[in-house]
Design an enzyme around this catalytic site. Structure first.
Site, PDB file in Angstrom:
ATOM      1  N   ARG A  51       8.392 -44.978 -55.614  1.00  0.00           N
ATOM      2  CA  ARG A  51       9.591 -45.284 -54.741  1.00  0.00           C
ATOM      3  C   ARG A  51      10.135 -43.922 -54.470  1.00  0.00           C
ATOM      4  NH1 ARG A  51      15.365 -47.176 -55.549  1.00  0.00           N
ATOM      5  NH2 ARG A  51      15.662 -48.608 -53.804  1.00  0.00           N
ATOM      6  N   ILE A  88      16.970 -47.827 -47.996  1.00  0.00           N
ATOM      7  CA  ILE A  88      15.629 -48.611 -48.819  1.00  0.00           C
ATOM      8  C   ILE A  88      16.170 -49.520 -49.454  1.00  0.00           C
ATOM      9  CG2 ILE A  88      15.942 -46.506 -50.353  1.00  0.00           C
ATOM     10  CD1 ILE A  88      12.707 -47.141 -51.007  1.00  0.00           C
ATOM     11  N   SER A  89      15.637 -50.791 -49.275  1.00  0.00           N
ATOM     12  CA  SER A  89      16.302 -51.883 -50.037  1.00  0.00           C
ATOM     13  C   SER A  89      15.874 -51.922 -51.769  1.00  0.00           C
ATOM     14  CB  SER A  89      15.524 -53.328 -49.841  1.00  0.00           C
ATOM     15  OG  SER A  89      15.501 -53.704 -48.451  1.00  0.00           O
ATOM     16  N   GLN A  90      17.158 -52.489 -52.411  1.00  0.00           N
ATOM     17  CA  GLN A  90      16.922 -52.383 -53.811  1.00  0.00           C
ATOM     18  C   GLN A  90      15.746 -52.995 -54.273  1.00  0.00           C
ATOM     19  OE1 GLN A  90      20.387 -55.709 -54.375  1.00  0.00           O
ATOM     20  NE2 GLN A  90      19.971 -54.956 -56.097  1.00  0.00           N
TER      21      GLN A  90
END
Length: 222
Positions: free
Chosen positions: A43, A69-71
């Site tokens: 990530r 950026i999504s969790q």
């Protein structure tokens, strides 16, 4: 890109990733394939270097152009739902963003088609995904509200930004027996994540959980 860049050090190391995976398990993510992919996916390479020390926190992070950026929990949960409800050979993603969710999907789906409306993000995601040698991905710079009709129908559709209502064009690009996982709602009101399943001309919508996403915007940003 060399192996050390992918594996990370310090706050991007394997130990840090393993802690994140344990947290995901504690929060209810059970699919072992998804957990393995979340642990393996770097990530930190999808965000600015200055934020890399926060890459494996369970939080959304800015990626520029007003996007995030999504969790990790959200990525894992949405992926898990799609995998456990049917075929994922051919998947459409609306909102490539930095490409993190795209990379997770690519490791478990045969082909991923991903649409992004912001050219800068589209270009950066293409470079990052190529550097990770993920070659079962096709990327398109276009308005996500239109889906990708040329390659429809899709076994599954995943939408990574929230429209006020589910776009009809996306519903019609689902295969019979296909599924869509999508957040719905405005930023001012509560957003809800839904699983939509298609059987012939009928669509069944099931509430999953409360969520918070950036809005799905029409048009393209050059």
């Amino acid at each position: 890109m060399n192996a050390s860049q992918v594996s990370g050090i310090g706050m991007t190391s394997q130990r840090t990733r393993s802690r994140l995976v344990q947290w995901l398990m504690d929060e209810g993510v059970q699919n072992q394939n998804v957990l393995k992919i979340m642990e393996e996916t770097p990530r930190h390479l999808f965000i600015d270097e200055g934020l890399s020390h926060r890459a494996y926190e369970n939080t959304a992070l800015p990626i520029g152009d007003g996007q995030t950026i999504s969790q990790p929990y959200t990525v894992a949960r949405m992926t898990e739902i799609l995998l456990e409800t049917g075929s994922c050979d051919k998947v459409l993603e609306i909102g490539t963003g930095c490409g993190y969710q795209t990379a997770v999907l690519a490791k478990t789906c045969k082909t991923v088609f991903s649409v992004e409306r912001i050219r800068n993000l589209h270009i950066k995601a293409r470079k990052t995904l190529a550097n990770l040698n993920l070659h079962n991905i096709q990327l398109l710079f276009a308005d996500g509200f239109n889906g990708w009709q040329q390659n429809a129908p899709f076994d599954a559709i995943i939408v990574t930004a929230a429209p006020a209502q589910i776009p009809e064009k996306l519903l019609l690009q689902m295969a019979d027996g296909g599924r869509m996982i999508i957040p719905v709602g405005t930023q001012e009101a509560e957003q809800e994540l839904y699983l939509v399943e298609r059987q012939g001309d009928k669509f069944r919508k099931t509430f999953v959980e409360k969520v918070k996403f950036v809005p799905l915007v029409g048009g393209v940003a050059r």
